[in-house]
Design a protein around this motif. Sequence first.
Motif, PDB file in Angstrom:
ATOM      1  N   PHE A 265       0.829  -1.204   0.000  1.00  0.00           N
ATOM      2  CA  PHE A 265       0.000   0.000   0.000  1.00  0.00           C
ATOM      3  C   PHE A 265       0.865   1.256   0.000  1.00  0.00           C
ATOM      4  O   PHE A 265       0.773   2.087   0.906  1.00  0.00           O
ATOM      5  N   ALA A 266       1.714   1.376  -1.016  1.00  0.00           N
ATOM      6  CA  ALA A 266       2.494   2.603  -1.194  1.00  0.00           C
ATOM      7  C   ALA A 266       1.567   3.685  -1.751  1.00  0.00           C
ATOM      8  O   ALA A 266       0.394   3.421  -2.053  1.00  0.00           O
ATOM      9  N   HIS A 267       2.083   4.901  -1.921  1.00  0.00           N
ATOM     10  CA  HIS A 267       1.192   6.033  -2.197  1.00  0.00           C
ATOM     11  C   HIS A 267       0.391   5.892  -3.477  1.00  0.00           C
ATOM     12  O   HIS A 267      -0.799   6.219  -3.508  1.00  0.00           O
ATOM     13  N   ASP A 268       0.984   5.361  -4.559  1.00  0.00           N
ATOM     14  CA  ASP A 268       0.225   5.231  -5.810  1.00  0.00           C
ATOM     15  C   ASP A 268      -0.922   4.241  -5.658  1.00  0.00           C
ATOM     16  O   ASP A 268      -2.019   4.461  -6.167  1.00  0.00           O
ATOM     17  N   GLN A 269      -0.651   3.145  -4.960  1.00  0.00           N
ATOM     18  CA  GLN A 269      -1.678   2.122  -4.768  1.00  0.00           C
ATOM     19  C   GLN A 269      -2.814   2.649  -3.883  1.00  0.00           C
ATOM     20  O   GLN A 269      -3.988   2.416  -4.142  1.00  0.00           O
ATOM     21  N   VAL A 270      -2.462   3.360  -2.830  1.00  0.00           N
ATOM     22  CA  VAL A 270      -3.499   3.912  -1.947  1.00  0.00           C
ATOM     23  C   VAL A 270      -4.292   4.998  -2.673  1.00  0.00           C
ATOM     24  O   VAL A 270      -5.522   5.083  -2.539  1.00  0.00           O
TER      25      VAL A 270
ATOM     26  N   TYR B 160       7.879   7.805   3.525  1.00  0.00           N
ATOM     27  CA  TYR B 160       7.636   8.893   2.578  1.00  0.00           C
ATOM     28  C   TYR B 160       6.255   8.730   1.936  1.00  0.00           C
ATOM     29  O   TYR B 160       5.526   9.701   1.739  1.00  0.00           O
ATOM     30  N   SER B 161       5.902   7.479   1.603  1.00  0.00           N
ATOM     31  CA  SER B 161       4.594   7.207   1.009  1.00  0.00           C
ATOM     32  C   SER B 161       3.466   7.689   1.914  1.00  0.00           C
ATOM     33  O   SER B 161       2.456   8.202   1.442  1.00  0.00           O
ATOM     34  N   LEU B 162       3.647   7.485   3.224  1.00  0.00           N
ATOM     35  CA  LEU B 162       2.598   7.869   4.163  1.00  0.00           C
ATOM     36  C   LEU B 162       2.449   9.388   4.208  1.00  0.00           C
ATOM     37  O   LEU B 162       1.337   9.907   4.360  1.00  0.00           O
ATOM     38  N   ALA B 163       3.575  10.094   4.053  1.00  0.00           N
ATOM     39  CA  ALA B 163       3.512  11.565   3.991  1.00  0.00           C
ATOM     40  C   ALA B 163       2.803  12.014   2.720  1.00  0.00           C
ATOM     41  O   ALA B 163       1.972  12.926   2.735  1.00  0.00           O
ATOM     42  N   VAL B 164       3.118  11.349   1.598  1.00  0.00           N
ATOM     43  CA  VAL B 164       2.478  11.689   0.322  1.00  0.00           C
ATOM     44  C   VAL B 164       0.976  11.431   0.402  1.00  0.00           C
ATOM     45  O   VAL B 164       0.158  12.241  -0.059  1.00  0.00           O
ATOM     46  N   ILE B 165       0.603  10.293   1.003  1.00  0.00           N
ATOM     47  CA  ILE B 165      -0.820   9.959   1.166  1.00  0.00           C
ATOM     48  C   ILE B 165      -1.523  11.061   1.963  1.00  0.00           C
ATOM     49  O   ILE B 165      -2.605  11.529   1.590  1.00  0.00           O
ATOM     50  N   ALA B 166      -0.904  11.494   3.059  1.00  0.00           N
ATOM     51  CA  ALA B 166      -1.503  12.541   3.892  1.00  0.00           C
ATOM     52  C   ALA B 166      -1.667  13.840   3.097  1.00  0.00           C
ATOM     53  O   ALA B 166      -2.724  14.488   3.151  1.00  0.00           O
ATOM     54  N   LEU B 167      -0.646  14.221   2.342  1.00  0.00           N
ATOM     55  CA  LEU B 167      -0.714  15.467   1.573  1.00  0.00           C
ATOM     56  C   LEU B 167      -1.783  15.391   0.483  1.00  0.00           C
ATOM     57  O   LEU B 167      -2.498  16.369   0.221  1.00  0.00           O
ATOM     58  N   LYS B 168      -1.920  14.203  -0.128  1.00  0.00           N
ATOM     59  CA  LYS B 168      -2.933  14.052  -1.190  1.00  0.00           C
ATOM     60  C   LYS B 168      -4.342  14.003  -0.601  1.00  0.00           C
ATOM     61  O   LYS B 168      -5.291  14.499  -1.213  1.00  0.00           O
ATOM     62  N   LEU B 169      -4.493  13.410   0.568  1.00  0.00           N
ATOM     63  CA  LEU B 169      -5.799  13.409   1.231  1.00  0.00           C
ATOM     64  C   LEU B 169      -6.182  14.827   1.651  1.00  0.00           C
ATOM     65  O   LEU B 169      -7.350  15.217   1.605  1.00  0.00           O
ATOM     66  N   LYS B 170      -5.177  15.619   2.046  1.00  0.00           N
ATOM     67  CA  LYS B 170      -5.429  17.014   2.389  1.00  0.00           C
ATOM     68  C   LYS B 170      -6.052  17.750   1.192  1.00  0.00           C
ATOM     69  O   LYS B 170      -7.030  18.489   1.324  1.00  0.00           O
ATOM     70  N   GLU B 171      -5.487  17.467  -0.012  1.00  0.00           N
ATOM     71  CA  GLU B 171      -6.028  18.057  -1.242  1.00  0.00           C
ATOM     72  C   GLU B 171      -7.445  17.549  -1.505  1.00  0.00           C
ATOM     73  O   GLU B 171      -8.351  18.320  -1.835  1.00  0.00           O
TER      74      GLU B 171
END
Length: 555
Positions: A378-383, A465-476
Amino acid sequence: MSMFCFQCQETAKNSGCTVRGVCGKPESTANLQDLLIYVLKGIAVWGKKAENLGVLDKSDGLFIAQGLFATITNANWDDDRFVELIGEAIKRRDDLRARFEAAYEEKEGRSFDGSVPDCATWDGSISEYADKALSVGVLATENEDVRSLRELLVIGLKGIAAYGDHAAVLGYEDPKIYGFFMEALDSTTKDLSVDEMIAMVMKAGDFAVQTMALLDRANTETYGKPEITEVDLGVRKNPAILISGHDLRDMEDLLKQTEGTGVDVYTHGEMLPAHYYPAFKKYDHFVGNYGNSWWLQNDEFEAFNGAILMTTNCLVPLKSGNTYKDRLFTTGMTGYPGVVHIPDREDGKPKDFSAVIEKARSCPAPTELETGKIVGGFAHDQVMALADKIVEAVKSGAIKRFVVMAGCDGRHKTRDYYKEVAEALPQDAVILTAGCAKYRYNKLNLGDIGGIPRVLDAGQCNDSYSLAVIALKLKEAFGLEDINELPISYDIAWYEQKAVAVLLALLFLGVKDIRLGPTLPAFLSPNVAKVLVDNFGIRGIGTVEEDVAAIMAGR
């Protein structure tokens, strides 16, 4: 001879190891590591000056990264290798100095006569290393707060360096990152204000993000984007090799060389996420994951029966009853006295793992430890491919909270806290994880929420890093202004220096109210800890019941 080391979570009495590391590190090794870092600072002093004149070579930056990486907890136990690295560091430093001085004279028309610290000029013989090491270690900085900020920086740099080296192995390098190693290490030789030192620590957080992003790109462009994958936990009846650590290029070389040999390959510890990459799925002899996290390896390596390849940390000392030393191999920045070390690549050619394969062929098949499967990838692209489903689950109330429980595992009984938190979180909470901390709960049957598993494993510690990207994309996706407005809580387990780099990355990204455990780092003086508490809301863990209640209430 004496030592002082407080870089890992298990340091003695949460103060510092002074006779022998809790990790098993002898005094001699600890002191040689201190001396290596001292000479790396000398390279940085000249490197910062050379950069301004355009005569800095990127190989100088990579050498600093590798030198720092070698000093990470549970990476390299071989004193002979550290003596060698110190000698290489002195030679490289003096070559860099000569390049700088020649360029300076050409530009200014006179010889350089500025003052430089001792680390930039000291040139003792091997017989002097032990004595010199005693005067240049952590405690050489007398002011507790200055020491704390300098060591927080150096310890974070060690983690960034590890990730930078992994990216470089795949051909991805960024001179700006190497330049920061020079700037940061050089800064520790100067009398800076507290504000300047804090600014440098935050800059390390910025470069931690940049370095993890570079490594993410290196891994995914080389091996494909991680996919949701079921990983087998059982064994087959063939002779086998167990590969541990983090290095995916070593994984690739080993899988290619074992193809058609009748030897199976299993992952251990932090190499588990290799199963998530498309490039490795074509190998029928890539069987599954064996065992758990690093601290259980004495028993698990024994039971494996076959050859074992350590590509990076975490390698722990063998116990008196262990018999696997002659089937253990190290490579990269890892080392252990009396163990065969597989040399680095030359001219871009693969490493030669024939000795590992030959040893495996002479060994019986692994003893089965468990059966079943676990799910990861469940890296950022998959999530983000599931983003619509996740956003809808949050809006409908099916998911009330995401809890980031990334980081490290370790020996301490106090780490049962993380398993107990996972079990105590209500059914409408989803755990986001990366790193070996997941072994505390990734085999529990925690179920799913509308088909979304309640434990989403992004991969290795660098995949935080993926978890940070996920958080930033969910923020958007939710149209929020601040990452801290998301229904996400952070309950991070740390053990070694890569986790510190991840922590600094999260602080740089503006994440607040992080719980950090099982203990706060010993290298944080009371005053520095207060800065982190006041500015970022960092806190220690409490009881499971109290923390779960606070997490679900968004506190």
